[in-house]
Structure formats: structure tokens, C-alpha cells
Motif scaffolding. Structure first.
Motif, PDB file in Angstrom:
ATOM      1  N   GLU A 178      12.046   1.957   0.849  1.00 28.73           N
ATOM      2  CA  GLU A 178      12.042   3.337   0.789  1.00 28.73           C
ATOM      3  C   GLU A 178      12.749   3.736  -0.585  1.00 28.73           C
ATOM      4  OE1 GLU A 178      14.231   5.451   3.923  1.00 28.73           O
ATOM      5  OE2 GLU A 178      13.126   4.527   5.406  1.00 28.73           O
ATOM      6  N   ALA A 179      13.954   3.061  -0.788  1.00 27.54           N
ATOM      7  CA  ALA A 179      14.713   3.208  -2.302  1.00 27.54           C
ATOM      8  C   ALA A 179      13.516   2.605  -3.456  1.00 27.54           C
ATOM      9  CB  ALA A 179      16.096   2.334  -2.329  1.00 27.54           C
ATOM     10  N   ALA A 180      12.772   1.875  -3.233  1.00 24.34           N
ATOM     11  CA  ALA A 180      11.795   1.345  -4.152  1.00 24.34           C
ATOM     12  C   ALA A 180      10.716   2.335  -4.614  1.00 24.34           C
ATOM     13  CB  ALA A 180      11.140  -0.270  -3.771  1.00 24.34           C
ATOM     14  N   TRP A 181      10.639   2.985  -3.368  1.00 25.16           N
ATOM     15  CA  TRP A 181       9.560   4.003  -3.657  1.00 25.16           C
ATOM     16  C   TRP A 181      10.067   5.242  -4.297  1.00 25.16           C
ATOM     17  CZ3 TRP A 181       5.158   5.801  -4.466  1.00 25.16           C
ATOM     18  CH2 TRP A 181       4.812   7.294  -4.289  1.00 25.16           C
ATOM     19  N   GLU A 182      11.382   5.541  -4.205  1.00 21.33           N
ATOM     20  CA  GLU A 182      12.035   6.716  -5.064  1.00 21.33           C
ATOM     21  C   GLU A 182      11.922   6.539  -6.325  1.00 21.33           C
ATOM     22  OE1 GLU A 182      12.925   9.708  -3.852  1.00 21.33           O
ATOM     23  OE2 GLU A 182      12.335   9.256  -1.867  1.00 21.33           O
ATOM     24  N   PHE A 183      12.191   4.888  -6.637  1.00 15.94           N
ATOM     25  CA  PHE A 183      12.133   4.689  -8.230  1.00 15.94           C
ATOM     26  C   PHE A 183      10.877   4.644  -8.526  1.00 15.94           C
ATOM     27  CE2 PHE A 183      12.113   1.166 -11.586  1.00 15.94           C
ATOM     28  CZ  PHE A 183      12.874   1.969 -12.418  1.00 15.94           C
ATOM     29  N   VAL A 184       9.961   4.145  -7.996  1.00 19.94           N
ATOM     30  CA  VAL A 184       8.466   4.369  -8.347  1.00 19.94           C
ATOM     31  C   VAL A 184       7.928   5.779  -8.471  1.00 19.94           C
ATOM     32  CG1 VAL A 184       5.823   3.656  -7.629  1.00 19.94           C
ATOM     33  CG2 VAL A 184       7.767   1.996  -7.291  1.00 19.94           C
ATOM     34  N   VAL A 221       3.517   0.684 -11.927  1.00 21.89           N
ATOM     35  CA  VAL A 221       4.849   0.333 -11.460  1.00 21.89           C
ATOM     36  C   VAL A 221       4.545   0.110  -9.865  1.00 21.89           C
ATOM     37  CG1 VAL A 221       5.539   2.495 -11.212  1.00 21.89           C
ATOM     38  CG2 VAL A 221       7.182   0.922 -10.921  1.00 21.89           C
ATOM     39  N   VAL A 222       4.653  -1.169  -9.441  1.00 26.04           N
ATOM     40  CA  VAL A 222       4.192  -1.325  -8.060  1.00 26.04           C
ATOM     41  C   VAL A 222       5.452  -1.878  -7.158  1.00 26.04           C
ATOM     42  CG1 VAL A 222       1.988  -2.097  -8.770  1.00 26.04           C
ATOM     43  CG2 VAL A 222       3.936  -3.849  -8.686  1.00 26.04           C
ATOM     44  N   ILE A 223       5.155  -1.910  -5.797  1.00 19.72           N
ATOM     45  CA  ILE A 223       6.136  -2.420  -4.807  1.00 19.72           C
ATOM     46  C   ILE A 223       5.386  -3.807  -4.180  1.00 19.72           C
ATOM     47  CG2 ILE A 223       7.446  -2.045  -2.922  1.00 19.72           C
ATOM     48  CD1 ILE A 223       7.445   0.943  -3.296  1.00 19.72           C
ATOM     49  N   ASP A 228       0.841  -1.303  -0.197  1.00 22.31           N
ATOM     50  CA  ASP A 228      -0.007   0.008  -0.070  1.00 22.31           C
ATOM     51  C   ASP A 228       1.043   1.031   0.114  1.00 22.31           C
ATOM     52  OD1 ASP A 228      -1.767   2.116   0.744  1.00 22.31           O
ATOM     53  OD2 ASP A 228      -2.795   1.116   2.133  1.00 22.31           O
ATOM     54  N   ILE A 229       0.785   1.989  -1.017  1.00 26.07           N
ATOM     55  CA  ILE A 229       1.596   3.164  -1.227  1.00 26.07           C
ATOM     56  C   ILE A 229       0.843   4.508  -0.965  1.00 26.07           C
ATOM     57  CG2 ILE A 229       3.116   2.066  -2.860  1.00 26.07           C
ATOM     58  CD1 ILE A 229       2.189   3.611  -5.111  1.00 26.07           C
TER      59      ILE A 229
END
Length: 438
Positions: free
Chosen positions: A335-341, A325-327, A122-123
């Protein structure tokens, strides 16, 4: 005997556990899933699963390079996973095994079902904290990335569907090539004039409602129907207007001979042999990607595009799909994944990505405008209609609903039950399946 049976069961379980551990380790090694995120150089490494090839892969690599330049502390490891149902199962297995990639590209159509299984992160709060809101996107795209008012991905690609028509065929049939059909009645009349048939064989067919991208979803919405009631959480595939749309499709099938149409469809090719490109069918509903196919295989084809006709000749609409684009749930470097998303799912990343794909559309109107998508005469109508587009219902049983609607269409056009009967059954089947989620 009971004792022996128990020993065999324990032995089998032990073998299964050993195999599971070995396969899990192999899967982790092959998939490139994150092992903690560090590379020993002060960087966090995130694993990114995708299914891109050819120019799509080039565009993705350019976007990743732009991200890494902006975020030197994050390294993106791209891992190809074939874009298929097998890839979905591989991702679900990785999530279940606690070893998913940090980021993945995902069909928005499936977000409802995966969110219900708690397989996606959940973002909502991350997006809110960074000021990312639905105002940035086409309404349907943002809606499709949400489930129960929570956000599970940032959308990036989209498409739309229009009516393609052969202008030379129109001239030959005495139809005005600059005045394509707007109403269902005009569409039927044009199809009849454009059809050339010898016995049971079509030399040229004017139109097949379900050919190409002529799904019942599109016709149902064009007739003014709805497939889902958000307030009650129930599927409404038997909406009177959807029933009306399917009844009309069956009427066309009977008029031109459903078995003869089936024979035409079975012999239809693809690429240069696509019936519209080769001149065997005069009109078809299809997506914006067909423009690229025409430019590749028959650039001199004299054709036009126009909104899908409606009963009234007004209130034109379409439907759109696309990816997000999902995590995945359990990603180790959230945290790093969210920066990319965040980069990929907003203007900066999408401008880089879509600059390499001139025939593709972004879910962000501002990006399409900056890249001059509307300057392409053929592509412009596909963009202009996006504010009025629909997306398929975001529900846990979205695939079941799709299958049931397709089945209802096939049965009805072949005379196996009425539109009402078949859509009643489809509605009942899906709503029954949805009960376990309430």
C-alpha cells in the motif's frame, strides 16, 4: 558405494542450505530490503532500489523529499543498485527469495519478460481505483508498461531518436543546411557528397545507417514495417518492409565498403572524441541525450536535427525507450509502495523530478509542456515526434528478439546471407521460444 554416495549428497545439500540462509540474510542486510515496514515512530518505511548517480541522483532525492513531505507517515529508504544486468539478477534473486524491495526503477523493455515470470506486482486495479489511465501518457509508454492487458509499472522517463546533421559540412558539400534529407534517396545522395575517402581510410564519412542509434528497429518502422503481430502473438521481424529496410542498409555497406566502415567504427571515440562532435561523420541517428553531450564538449557545433528519413519523405516516426517505477512481487509494504509509485509516476512527482533534468523528457506530455521543454530549439523536434513513436514489443522474449535482430543486421551488412534469410531465421527463433508462454 551407493550408501557413501548418498551420504555425500545429503552433506552437500545441507551445506548448500546453510550457505543459502546465510547469503539470504546478508543480501537482506546489504540491500536494505524491508523488514516489515515499521520504524517505531508511526511511519511505514519502504525500500526503494535505484541506479541513479550525479544529477540524476539529485533529482531523485528531491522527488523523494517532496513525496515524504506530502506523506509524513511514509519514509523512503533509497538503496543504490548499479544499473546493469547484475542489478537485474540481484532483484530477481531478491524476489525469488521472498525479500524484494518495495519499489524499484525498471527498464520498461523488460516488463513483458518479468511479468511472464510473475516477478512484478500487477497494479492494474490500484491504478484504476485512483483514476490513472493511459490518457495521461504518450501511447507507446503506457503500452510498454502493460503485459497481456495488465499494468505492471508506471512509466516516467522517455527519449526519441532523430537524424543529427552537421550544417557546416552541408555548406562545404554544396547542400542546403536548412533543407536536410527527408527521403531515403536524398539521404543516400547527401551521404555520397559528404564522404571524403583516401584509399580505404575515411577522412570524413557522410553517414552510416547503423551508427549511434541507427538500430534496425528504427529503420524498420521508418520503412513502414512491424516487428510483432498483437492479434496472433507472433513476431514478424521478417515483415516485407523490415526486409526492405535491412536490404537498404546492406546496400549502403557495400557501396562504401563494409570493412572500411568497420575500421572507422573501431577507431571512433566517445565524449569529445565522438565522431559527430569531432567532425568525422556528417550525419548520424541518435537520441536527445546527445544534445547535452554537444553542449558540454562542443557548444559551438553548427548542427541541426530532423526526423529519420523514410522512403516517401512522409509518415516520419521514431522509437523510444525508458524506465518505469514498479513494485516487485512479494513487496511487504504494497500500500505504501503504491503511494510512492503513484506520486512518481504521475504529474506531481514528475514535475519535481524533471525540473532538475533539463535535457530529459517525461512520458507525460503535460509535464514536458509545463517545464518548457519545447522552448529548446534543438530538443523540440524530439518532443514533437513522440506522439508518433514506437516501443519495442512487450513480450517475454524481448531480449532474444533484440539479439536476433542485431545478429541479422550484422550478418546481412557483411554479406553473410540476405536480409530475407537472416530475418526469417530471427523470426523463427523467437516465435519458437514464445511457444512455451502460450
Amino acid at each position: 558405494m551407493k550408501c557413501r554416495g548418498k551420504k555425500v549428497g545429503i552433506f552437500t545439500l545441507a551445506i548448500f542450505l546453510i550457505l543459502s540462509i546465510v547469503l539470504s540474510a546478508c543480501s537482506s542486510k546489504e540491500s536494505g530490503s524491508s523488514d516489515g515496514g515499521g520504524d517505531g515512530k508511526g511511519q511505514t518505511q519502504i525500500t526503494f532500489w535505484h541506479g541513479a548517480t550525479d544529477i540524476g541522483l539529485q533529482a531523485l532525492k528531491k522527488m523523494v523529499a517532496a513525496f515524504e513531505e506530502k506523506h509524513p507517515d511514509i519514509k523512503v529508504k533509497m538503496v543504490y543498485t548499479e544499473a546493469s544486468e547484475g542489478a537485474d539478477q540481484k532483484l530477481l534473486t531478491a524476489v525469488a527469495g521472498g525479500n524484494p524491495p518495495d519499489v524499484a526503477l525498471f527498464d520498461r523493455f523488460k516488463i513483458g519478460s518479468w511479468a511472464a515470470q510473475e516477478a512484478l506486482t500487477d497494479i492494474t486495479d490500484m491504478a484504476k481505483a485512483d483514476g490513472i489511465t493511459e490518457d495521461l501518457y504518450y501511447p507507446y509508454a503506457w503500452k510498454e508498461a502493460n503485459y497481456k492487458d495488465r499494468l505492471y509499472g508506471l512509466p516516467y522517463t522517455t527519449d526519441s531518436r532523430m537524424l543529427y546533421y552537421n550544417k557546416d559540412h552541408f555548406k562545404e558539400a554544396g547542400l542546403d543546411p536548412e533543407n536536410p534529407p527527408k527521403t531515403i534517396e536524398e539521404l543516400e545522395a547527401a551521404a555520397e557528397k559528404l564522404t571524403k575517402k583516401e584509399g580505404k581510410r575515411f577522412k570524413q564519412i557522410g553517414f552510416i545507417p547503423w551508427y549511434g542509434q541507427g538500430w534496425l528497429y528504427g529503420w524498420g518502422w521508418s520503412f513502414g514495417g512491424n516487428f510483432y503481430n498483437e492479434e496472433t502473438g507472433e513476431v514478424t521481424a521478417n515483415d516485407p518492409k523490415v526486409v526492405e529496410a535491412l536490404t537498404w542498409m546492406a546496400k549502403v555497406a557495400q557501396k562504401f565498403g563494409v570493412e572500411d566502415i568497420a575500421g572507422f567504427e573501431s577507431s571512433a571515440g566517445s565524449g569529445a572524441m565522438d565522431p559527430f562532435i569531432s567532425g568525422q561523420i556528417s550525419m548520424k541517428v541518435d537520441g536527445n541525450w546527445t544534445i547535452s553531450a554537444i553542449e558540454k564538449y562542443k557548444p559551438d557545433l553548427n548542427y541541426g536535427v530532423t526526423p529519420i528519413p523514410t522512403p516517401t519523405g512522409t509518415d516520419f516516426t521514431t522509437w523510444s525507450g525508458g524506465h518505469a517505477v514498479v513494485i516487485p512481487k512479494g513487496a511487504k509494504n504494497e500500500e505504501a509502495a503504491w503511494e510512492f509509485v503513484k506520486f512518481f509516476g504521475t504529474e506531481e512527482g514528475q514535475e519535481v523530478y524533471f525540473s532538475e533534468l533539463p535535457g530529459d523528457l517525461s512520458v507525460i506530455p503535460a509535464v514536458n509542456e509545463k517545464l518548457g521543454r519545447g522552448e529548446n530549439e534543438k530538443l523540440k523536434p524530439f518532443i514533437d515526434i513522440l506522439p508518433n513513436s514506437h516501443s519495442r514489443p512487450v513480450i517475454p522474449e524481448g531480449q532474444l528478439l533484440w539479439n536476433e535482430i542485431v545478429d541479422a543486421r550484422e550478418k546481412t551488412v557483411r554479406g553473410n546471407g540476405t536480409a530475407q534469410e537472416n530475418l526469417d531465421k530471427a523470426t523463427e527463433t523467437v516465435n519458437k521460444a514464445l511457444e512455451k508462454y502460450k
